[in-house]
Design an enzyme around this catalytic site. Structure first.
Site, mmCIF file in Angstrom:
data_model
loop_
_atom_site.group_PDB
_atom_site.id
_atom_site.type_symbol
_atom_site.label_atom_id
_atom_site.label_comp_id
_atom_site.label_asym_id
_atom_site.label_seq_id
_atom_site.Cartn_x
_atom_site.Cartn_y
_atom_site.Cartn_z
ATOM 1 N N LYS A 22 0.845 -1.205 0.000
ATOM 2 C CA LYS A 22 0.000 0.000 0.000
ATOM 3 C C LYS A 22 0.879 1.254 0.000
ATOM 4 C CE LYS A 22 -1.714 1.701 4.030
ATOM 5 N NZ LYS A 22 -1.470 3.123 4.291
ATOM 6 N N ASN A 23 1.922 1.238 0.860
ATOM 7 C CA ASN A 23 2.708 2.462 1.048
ATOM 8 C C ASN A 23 3.746 2.683 -0.042
ATOM 9 O OD1 ASN A 23 1.111 2.949 3.205
ATOM 10 N ND2 ASN A 23 2.616 2.402 4.755
ATOM 11 N N ARG A 91 -4.528 10.890 4.056
ATOM 12 C CA ARG A 91 -3.354 11.783 4.155
ATOM 13 C C ARG A 91 -2.415 11.588 2.972
ATOM 14 N NH1 ARG A 91 0.229 14.390 7.586
ATOM 15 N NH2 ARG A 91 2.401 13.940 7.109
ATOM 16 N N CYS A 115 -5.690 12.966 12.370
ATOM 17 C CA CYS A 115 -5.402 11.543 12.241
ATOM 18 C C CYS A 115 -5.401 10.933 13.642
ATOM 19 C CB CYS A 115 -4.031 11.383 11.581
ATOM 20 S SG CYS A 115 -3.637 9.674 11.308
ATOM 21 N N ARG A 120 0.823 14.792 12.865
ATOM 22 C CA ARG A 120 1.277 14.581 11.484
ATOM 23 C C ARG A 120 1.319 15.873 10.657
ATOM 24 N NH1 ARG A 120 -1.247 9.039 9.240
ATOM 25 N NH2 ARG A 120 0.684 9.024 8.027
ATOM 26 N N PRO A 121 2.134 16.849 11.053
ATOM 27 C CA PRO A 121 2.295 18.087 10.283
ATOM 28 C C PRO A 121 2.965 17.831 8.930
ATOM 29 C CG PRO A 121 3.861 18.011 12.093
ATOM 30 C CD PRO A 121 3.000 16.800 12.229
ATOM 31 N N ASP A 123 5.412 20.170 7.716
ATOM 32 C CA ASP A 123 6.479 21.186 7.609
ATOM 33 C C ASP A 123 7.686 20.694 6.813
ATOM 34 O OD1 ASP A 123 6.661 19.532 10.088
ATOM 35 O OD2 ASP A 123 8.623 20.485 10.211
ATOM 36 N N ASP A 303 4.387 0.765 12.008
ATOM 37 C CA ASP A 303 3.130 0.206 11.484
ATOM 38 C C ASP A 303 2.882 -1.220 11.943
ATOM 39 O OD1 ASP A 303 3.307 1.891 8.239
ATOM 40 O OD2 ASP A 303 2.827 2.594 10.256
ATOM 41 N N VAL A 325 7.841 7.160 16.774
ATOM 42 C CA VAL A 325 7.552 7.833 15.503
ATOM 43 C C VAL A 325 6.329 8.730 15.605
ATOM 44 C CG1 VAL A 325 6.950 7.459 13.066
ATOM 45 C CG2 VAL A 325 8.665 5.997 14.173
ATOM 46 N N ARG A 395 -8.936 -0.093 4.585
ATOM 47 C CA ARG A 395 -8.080 0.877 3.874
ATOM 48 C C ARG A 395 -6.770 0.219 3.456
ATOM 49 N NH1 ARG A 395 -7.288 6.508 6.725
ATOM 50 N NH2 ARG A 395 -5.831 6.508 4.976
HETATM 51 C C1 EPZ Z 1 4.205 6.911 5.929
HETATM 52 O O1 EPZ Z 1 3.490 8.014 6.475
HETATM 53 C C2 EPZ Z 1 3.235 5.749 5.937
HETATM 54 N N1 EPZ Z 1 2.076 6.044 5.111
HETATM 55 C C3 EPZ Z 1 2.776 5.455 7.370
HETATM 56 O O2 EPZ Z 1 1.964 4.288 7.327
HETATM 57 C C4 EPZ Z 1 4.008 5.153 8.234
HETATM 58 O O3 EPZ Z 1 3.601 5.006 9.570
HETATM 59 C C5 EPZ Z 1 5.015 6.301 8.129
HETATM 60 O O4 EPZ Z 1 5.339 6.557 6.740
HETATM 61 C C6 EPZ Z 1 6.298 5.993 8.884
HETATM 62 O O5 EPZ Z 1 6.872 4.819 8.387
HETATM 63 C C7 EPZ Z 1 2.182 5.971 3.765
HETATM 64 O O6 EPZ Z 1 3.239 5.694 3.217
HETATM 65 C C8 EPZ Z 1 0.937 6.258 2.975
HETATM 66 P P1 EPZ Z 1 6.405 10.300 8.030
HETATM 67 P P2 EPZ Z 1 4.157 9.502 6.454
HETATM 68 O O7 EPZ Z 1 6.324 11.538 7.222
HETATM 69 O O8 EPZ Z 1 4.901 9.673 5.187
HETATM 70 C C9 EPZ Z 1 6.322 13.519 11.511
HETATM 71 C C10 EPZ Z 1 0.069 2.967 7.675
HETATM 72 O O9 EPZ Z 1 -0.381 2.459 8.713
HETATM 73 N N2 EPZ Z 1 6.361 14.504 10.404
HETATM 74 O O10 EPZ Z 1 7.647 9.459 7.984
HETATM 75 O O11 EPZ Z 1 3.102 10.460 6.786
HETATM 76 C C11 EPZ Z 1 4.973 12.801 11.568
HETATM 77 O O12 EPZ Z 1 4.057 13.566 12.320
HETATM 78 C C12 EPZ Z 1 0.562 4.391 7.683
HETATM 79 O O13 EPZ Z 1 0.177 2.368 6.571
HETATM 80 C C13 EPZ Z 1 6.530 15.859 10.712
HETATM 81 O O14 EPZ Z 1 6.641 16.242 11.875
HETATM 82 O O15 EPZ Z 1 5.178 9.351 7.688
HETATM 83 C C14 EPZ Z 1 5.313 11.502 12.229
HETATM 84 O O16 EPZ Z 1 5.323 11.666 13.633
HETATM 85 C C15 EPZ Z 1 0.344 5.072 9.029
HETATM 86 N N3 EPZ Z 1 6.548 16.762 9.691
HETATM 87 C C16 EPZ Z 1 6.734 11.206 11.747
HETATM 88 O O17 EPZ Z 1 7.252 12.461 11.257
HETATM 89 C C17 EPZ Z 1 6.414 16.379 8.372
HETATM 90 O O18 EPZ Z 1 6.450 17.247 7.471
HETATM 91 C C18 EPZ Z 1 6.794 10.180 10.628
HETATM 92 O O19 EPZ Z 1 6.052 10.698 9.556
HETATM 93 C C19 EPZ Z 1 6.234 14.999 8.087
HETATM 94 C C20 EPZ Z 1 6.222 14.072 9.115
#
Ligand code: EPZ
Length: 417
Positions: A22-23, A91, A115, A120-121, A123, A303, A325, A395
């Site tokens: 999926k990811n 998202r 969420c 999940r910002p 920035d 995950d 995370v 999903r």
């Molecule tokens: C991807 O989300 C996955 N989703 C998530 O899987 C997975 O948990 C995550 O990566 C971590 O491995 C998809 O690929 C569709 P991140 P993503 O940006 O890209 C913070 C599932 O169950 N952050 O690595 O959103 C954020 O808040 C889903 O399949 C910022 O602060 O993950 C989080 O605490 C859930 N600012 C951490 O980083 C930003 O601009 C990791 O987020 C971006 C992220």
């Protein structure tokens, strides 16, 4: 709406073929926006998030059709912006921002909804796109990005965000000059995007390491592609097998992608066999408790945290789970408490006192992986469990009731209208 009725206490036995990730596929679909022509993508999981992304692509003028596990895309013109309701529901829709900015010079997208697992910002995404020359502002709950031209840059991510790495990487493929992304996420799904983009004519290297280099090109074509196996779906079924004391063979897996999980399960006493493309789980006499901390790849995947925490209820003694995370990914534990689970949560740490029986009851899933954890708990428990909120699970898991039934589980999907 739908719910899952499970009669627990039965061992899972048999063979299951794992689907595409999926990811990864959600990002390949976003990357297609950068190209031109017909794409044929196989091993696509037939899950609701893919259907949502099909809707997003259609709203941008892409012809998209999911037939079974095959996805056909035809990209000619691209225009417009994804409907707010689709972005709010998933998202991952934000992954179209980088491609739209690179292809059209502008992108407008609603801020994704809240969420269940954390704030999940965005920035890191926005800072990276600004470094490429985009002007970005947030206007009334929407992100409005513009860039007449994107120029390659040397970008250091403050945190190895998966989505930000992907958004920036995709935008950089059509930028003028070279982009270097440092402290990039190293997840296997990013290697998949690199391979897919390079087949479209991009020049990306370094995915899977912390430094990704992109040499911009004037335009991109199309590609046929098979999505890598879903390491999180695989890990979920490995844990379900161990949790029920079953014997399960998983096909279409890349064992290396599961290494952090397989290592800890082996240490807990779960007999595991690994071959090329295959993982086999065997019944364990007794499980020892464990301590884990989630981390970006190649650490223990967040995950799989809810599923693992549920498994640790089977291990006699105290296990510790630290979630590093997300800031709110223990919501499912309240539901496990209704089954008799003894788990104490303080800040980002859960202390599990395992080795006691779990009793089936009515449960409500609050998010995708928390829902998967409740299903595993239902399989482990004595008696019947009814898991509501199945739409969260749909999903990310294709036909979970059918796949569990094929492994001998008594699991019945009830459509509740
Ligand atoms: C991807 O989300 C996955 N989703 C998530 O899987 C997975 O948990 C995550 O990566 C971590 O491995 C998809 O690929 C569709 P991140 P993503 O940006 O890209 C913070 C599932 O169950 N952050 O690595 O959103 C954020 O808040 C889903 O399949 C910022 O602060 O993950 C989080 O605490 C859930 N600012 C951490 O980083 C930003 O601009 C990791 O987020 C971006 C992220």
């Amino acid at each position: 709406m739908a719910k899952l009725l499970i009669e627990g206490g039965r061992r899972l036995n048999g063979t299951i073929r794992i689907g595409g990730a999926k990811n990864s596929v959600l990002k390949l679909m976003a990357a297609a926006i950068l190209g031109h022509g017909a794409f044929h993508i196989t091993d696509v999981p037939a899950i609701d998030d893919v259907r949502t992304m099909v809707g997003v692509l259609r709203s941008l003028g892409v012809q998209a059709f999911l037939q079974g596990n095959e996805l056909h895309l035809s990209v000619n013109g691209v225009h417009g912006r994804p409907p707010e309701r689709l972005v709010q529901s998933m998202r991952a829709s934000v992954q179209v921002m980088g491609p739209l900015l690179a292809r059209l010079g502008s992108a407008e997208i609603a801020l994704p909804g809240g969420c269940a697992i954390g704030t999940r910002p965005l920035d890191i995404h926005l800072d990276g796109l600004r470094r490429l020359g985009a002007r970005i502002e947030e206007v009334e709950g929407r992100i409005v990005a513009k860039a007449e031209v994107l120029k390659g840059a040397d970008i250091v991510l403050r945190y190895p965000s998966v989505g930000a790495t992907e958004n920036i990487l995709m935008a950089a493929t059509l930028a003028q000059g070279t982009t270097v992304i440092r402290n990039a996420a190293r997840e296997p799904e990013i290697l998949d995007i690199q391979e897919f983009l390079n087949r479209m004519g991009a020049k990306v290297q370094g995915a899977g390491t912390s430094v990704i280099t992109v040499h911009g090109v004037p335009d991109l074509g199309c590609a046929d592609y098979r999505v890598i196996p879903d390491r999180i779906e695989a890990g979920t079924y490995v844990i379900a097998a161990a949790a029920t004391g079953g014997q399960v063979q998983l096909l279409n897996v890349i064992p290396h992608h599961l290494e952090p999980l397989l290592r800890i399960l082996t240490a807990m006493g779960v007999p595991i066999e690994v071959e090329e493309g295959i993982v086999r789980v065997y019944p364990a006499e007794e499980l020892s408790p464990a301590q884990i901390q989630t981390a970006p790849y190649p650490g223990f995947p967040t995950d799989l945290q809810p599923q693992f925490t549920t498994l640790s209820l089977k291990a006699r003694g105290q296990s510790i789970v630290r979630e590093s995370v997300y800031d709110n990914r223990f919501g499912y534990i309240r539901e496990l408490g209704k089954m008799g689970a003894d788990i104490t949560v303080s800040q980002n740490r859960a202390v599990v006192n395992g080795g006691r029986p779990l009793w089936g009851t009515s449960l409500v899933a609050g998010d995708l992986r928390g829902g998967a954890a409740l299903i595993i708990a239902g399989l482990m428990a004595e008696g019947y469990s009814e898991i509501d909120g199945l739409y969260h699970v749909d999903r990310g898991y294709e036909d979970i009731a059918g796949r569990l039934q094929a492994l001998g589980a008594r699991a019945l999907r009830l459509e509740t209208g």
